[in-house]
Write a protein that holds these residues in place. Structure first.
Motif, PDB file in Angstrom:
ATOM      1  N   THR A  83      -8.898  -6.895  -5.066  1.00  0.00           N
ATOM      2  CA  THR A  83      -8.607  -7.165  -6.121  1.00  0.00           C
ATOM      3  C   THR A  83      -9.734  -6.005  -7.604  1.00  0.00           C
ATOM      4  O   THR A  83     -10.848  -5.888  -7.350  1.00  0.00           O
ATOM      5  N   ASP A  86      -5.210  -4.893 -11.450  1.00  0.00           N
ATOM      6  CA  ASP A  86      -4.466  -5.678 -11.928  1.00  0.00           C
ATOM      7  C   ASP A  86      -3.352  -4.680 -10.266  1.00  0.00           C
ATOM      8  O   ASP A  86      -1.788  -4.986 -10.449  1.00  0.00           O
ATOM      9  N   ILE A  87      -3.955  -4.231  -9.397  1.00  0.00           N
ATOM     10  CA  ILE A  87      -3.608  -3.240  -8.373  1.00  0.00           C
ATOM     11  C   ILE A  87      -3.073  -3.968  -7.348  1.00  0.00           C
ATOM     12  O   ILE A  87      -3.603  -4.896  -6.769  1.00  0.00           O
ATOM     13  N   ASP A  88      -2.169  -4.830  -7.310  1.00  0.00           N
ATOM     14  CA  ASP A  88      -0.977  -5.803  -5.640  1.00  0.00           C
ATOM     15  C   ASP A  88      -1.751  -4.890  -4.777  1.00  0.00           C
ATOM     16  O   ASP A  88      -1.025  -3.993  -4.146  1.00  0.00           O
ATOM     17  N   PHE A  89      -2.624  -5.165  -4.278  1.00  0.00           N
ATOM     18  CA  PHE A  89      -3.176  -4.792  -2.449  1.00  0.00           C
ATOM     19  C   PHE A  89      -2.212  -6.238  -1.621  1.00  0.00           C
ATOM     20  O   PHE A  89      -2.538  -7.147  -1.732  1.00  0.00           O
ATOM     21  N   GLU A 229      -0.844   5.490  -0.675  1.00  0.00           N
ATOM     22  CA  GLU A 229      -0.117   4.822  -2.339  1.00  0.00           C
ATOM     23  C   GLU A 229      -1.122   4.282  -3.168  1.00  0.00           C
ATOM     24  O   GLU A 229      -1.380   4.676  -4.750  1.00  0.00           O
ATOM     25  N   LYS A 230      -2.035   3.312  -2.170  1.00  0.00           N
ATOM     26  CA  LYS A 230      -2.503   2.916  -2.554  1.00  0.00           C
ATOM     27  C   LYS A 230      -3.932   3.347  -4.301  1.00  0.00           C
ATOM     28  O   LYS A 230      -4.528   3.265  -5.081  1.00  0.00           O
ATOM     29  N   GLU A 233      -2.377   5.310  -7.214  1.00  0.00           N
ATOM     30  CA  GLU A 233      -2.441   3.974  -7.735  1.00  0.00           C
ATOM     31  C   GLU A 233      -4.318   3.170  -8.885  1.00  0.00           C
ATOM     32  O   GLU A 233      -3.894   3.373  -9.959  1.00  0.00           O
ATOM     33  N   LEU A 234      -4.491   3.598  -8.064  1.00  0.00           N
ATOM     34  CA  LEU A 234      -5.926   2.926  -8.454  1.00  0.00           C
ATOM     35  C   LEU A 234      -6.886   4.057  -9.755  1.00  0.00           C
ATOM     36  O   LEU A 234      -7.291   3.861 -10.505  1.00  0.00           O
ATOM     37  N   SER A 236      -5.161   6.203 -10.900  1.00  0.00           N
ATOM     38  CA  SER A 236      -3.876   6.489 -12.133  1.00  0.00           C
ATOM     39  C   SER A 236      -4.878   5.453 -12.830  1.00  0.00           C
ATOM     40  O   SER A 236      -4.824   5.146 -13.720  1.00  0.00           O
ATOM     41  N   LYS A 237      -4.911   4.470 -12.124  1.00  0.00           N
ATOM     42  CA  LYS A 237      -5.622   2.855 -13.101  1.00  0.00           C
ATOM     43  C   LYS A 237      -7.316   3.480 -13.929  1.00  0.00           C
ATOM     44  O   LYS A 237      -7.284   3.515 -15.237  1.00  0.00           O
TER      45      LYS A 237
END
Length: 526
Positions: A83, A86-89, A229-230, A233-234, A236-237
């Protein structure tokens, strides 16, 4: 030294059908993917010992054909997904996590994330991604490969050629030295040189390690990979742009960037103490038996896995049933000589290469002969099955004088030496020869080529090459009758003559000037 007729007999003694038979057996389901401490590992080492004995080779470790390699098997499983915000791994679809600590459970708890670029501390290059930042107890986010590859600038590191600083192993090692609790490597296919499917197959299930007493260095609580890709997203968060920070990390004056996010993951470890074996056998030299030319290949592969209740086998036919069989058949060729070479020939079949070269590291730490009595090493990891070539590819081209002997052997086959086409993949640092090279022993990694002999061989090569690339570390790496068997036998002949030349003179080859291992060799030989 053997006469020409005697040498020719040995050179042409390789029997394709016999080689095929051994590879087929080693890569059969019966051998269960040759996991180091499993049933398949025992079947493999028994097969090697029986063959070496039948050829009249002497035990290579005192009175024993084996060298016990103590290992710790750790099967790490996240008890809940990683976790970060709120990224969905999803494990192992876009992240993997493991630990090499011998504790039942380890975790990252609210561990601060810090982007440290390539995670490199290399004084000789004037480069330190950790300058000015304290990462103790934190989790670093790291790029794979090194700045030379990313810029293609020959003045940065070694340009397109990967250095050891680009290897994933180094990233974790340096993060641990810096006191980090965890490290996340961002996977990208091109700089890593393999797809995410390799991460899934290689970083899940039981992982083997040498005991802490053998390694004697710090380790992280948790080692992770995430997909690119993650990573996007990371970042960017965190209010950052991943692409822009990657670009910034290419500069020497780059400073680490706190991401103002924390990571949480708990790892459950199933720990088993185990022992696997290197297999060693020696053909004693006729004049200088205390001087050794080494042939090395790893006999292990990835074992088995269970998918939807069904057991699937990683047979490892190309990687490395070919090299394992190669050891036995080169040994057989030497036994065709009426008189043994002047120097001893020692065959070293090592375990747990797929787990980080554990068998060869252990052998390098506990050699069965003094390192300054090893003339040189020829490593065989995945022999060429892609058709006959006009050239021979040398991994780490230009590193050592062993290439002079390889070139002479290649000339008999009307072939010339060429550098590897993809030096950015860092293959020189990825197989067992590197364990001895790090100690200063000249070590050769070569094979295959880039120019097919003719259209017929090219036709074989194109179809087989596609399969080899697709099946690396996958369950489809299985025995195939349509492989380019002539090229495999040609490679065995090439390596046989290279070692034969080394074993029949009194010269001690060295690393070339500028090679990173030369000073170690000079020191041990003085």
């Amino acid at each position: 030294m053997a006469g020409q007729a005697d040498f020719n007999k040995a050179y042409h003694s390789f029997d394709i059908d016999a080689v095929k038979s051994d590879i087929k057996r080693l890569a059969s389901d019966e051998f269960e993917g040759r996991e180091p401490s499993g049933k398949g590992g025992k079947l493999t080492t028994d097969m090697l010992i029986k063959r070496f004995k039948s050829l009249g080779l002497k035990p290579g470790n005192g009175n024993s054909y084996t060298q016990s390699v103590p290992m710790v098997s750790i099967n790490s499983t996240p008890t809940g997904n990683l976790t970060i915000a709120d990224i969905d791994f999803s494990f192992p679809k876009n992240y993997v996590a493991s630990s090499r600590k011998t504790v039942k459970q380890t975790a990252l708890k609210d561990s601060e994330l810090v982007f440290v670029g390539y995670g490199i501390n290399a004084p000789e290059y004037g480069w330190n991604d950790y300058k000015g930042v304290d990462v103790k107890g934190k989790t670093v986010v790291v790029l794979v490969n090194d700045p030379g590859f990313s810029t293609q600038d020959p003045s940065l590191f070694d340009g397109n050629t990967m250095t050891y600083y680009g290897r994933w192993t180094y990233k974790y090692e340096e993060a641990a030295r810096q006191g980090a609790a965890g490290a996340i490597i961002v996977h990208e296919t091109k700089p890593a040189s393999y797809g995410w499917n390799v991460i899934e197959s290689s970083w899940t299930g039981a992982q083997y390690h040498l005991p802490a007493s053998e390694v004697n260095e710090a380790s992280l609580d948790v080692e992770l990979w995430i997909s690119v890709e993650k990573a996007n997203e990371l970042f960017s968060k965190a209010g950052k742009n991943f692409t822009k920070l990657k670009q910034a990390a290419l500069a020497k004056d780059f400073s680490a960037v706190p991401l103002s996010l924390t990571a949480n993951v708990t790892i459950s470890n199933e720990i088993k103490q185990s022992v696997s074996n290197n297999v060693l056998a020696t053909l004693e030299g006729s004049e200088s038996p205390d001087e050794h030319v080494l042939y090395m290949a790893h006999w292990d592969h990835l074992g088995t896995t269970v998918v939807d209740g069904k057991t699937e086998v990683y047979n490892g036919a190309h990687d490395n049933a070919t090299g394992t069989a190669g050891l036995m058949h080169i040994a057989n060729a030497y036994r065709q000589l009426k008189q043994a070479p002047k120097r001893s020939i020692t065959f070293v079949a090592v375990t747990a290469e797929e787990q980080g070269r554990l068998g060869s590291i252990y052998f390098a730490n506990h050699p069965t002969m003094p390192l300054n009595k090893i003339v040189g090493l020829v490593n065989m990891d995945s022999l060429d099955i892609t058709g006959m070539k006009k050239d021979v590819t040398v991994v780490g081209y230009g590193k050592s004088e062993l290439e002079d002997y390889l070139a002479k052997a290649a000339k008999r086959q009307h072939r010339t030496l060429t550098p590897e086409q993809t030096p950015e993949r860092g293959y020189y640092y990825r197989s067992d020869h590197f364990s001895l090279a790090k100690k200063g022993v000249p070590a050769l990694s070569a094979g295959g080529g880039s120019k097919w002999l003719n259209e017929e061989q090219q036709k074989i090569g194109k179809s087989v090459s596609e399969q080899v690339a697709k099946c690396y570390h996958q369950t489809c790496d299985v025995y195939q009758e349509q492989w380019g068997w002539d090229s495999l036998v040609q490679e065995l002949q090439l390596f046989f003559e290279t070692g034969y030349l080394l074993a029949n003179e009194n010269i001690w080859p060295n690393w070339n000037k500028g090679a990173e291992f030369r000073a170690l060799r000079d020191q041990m030989m003085n």
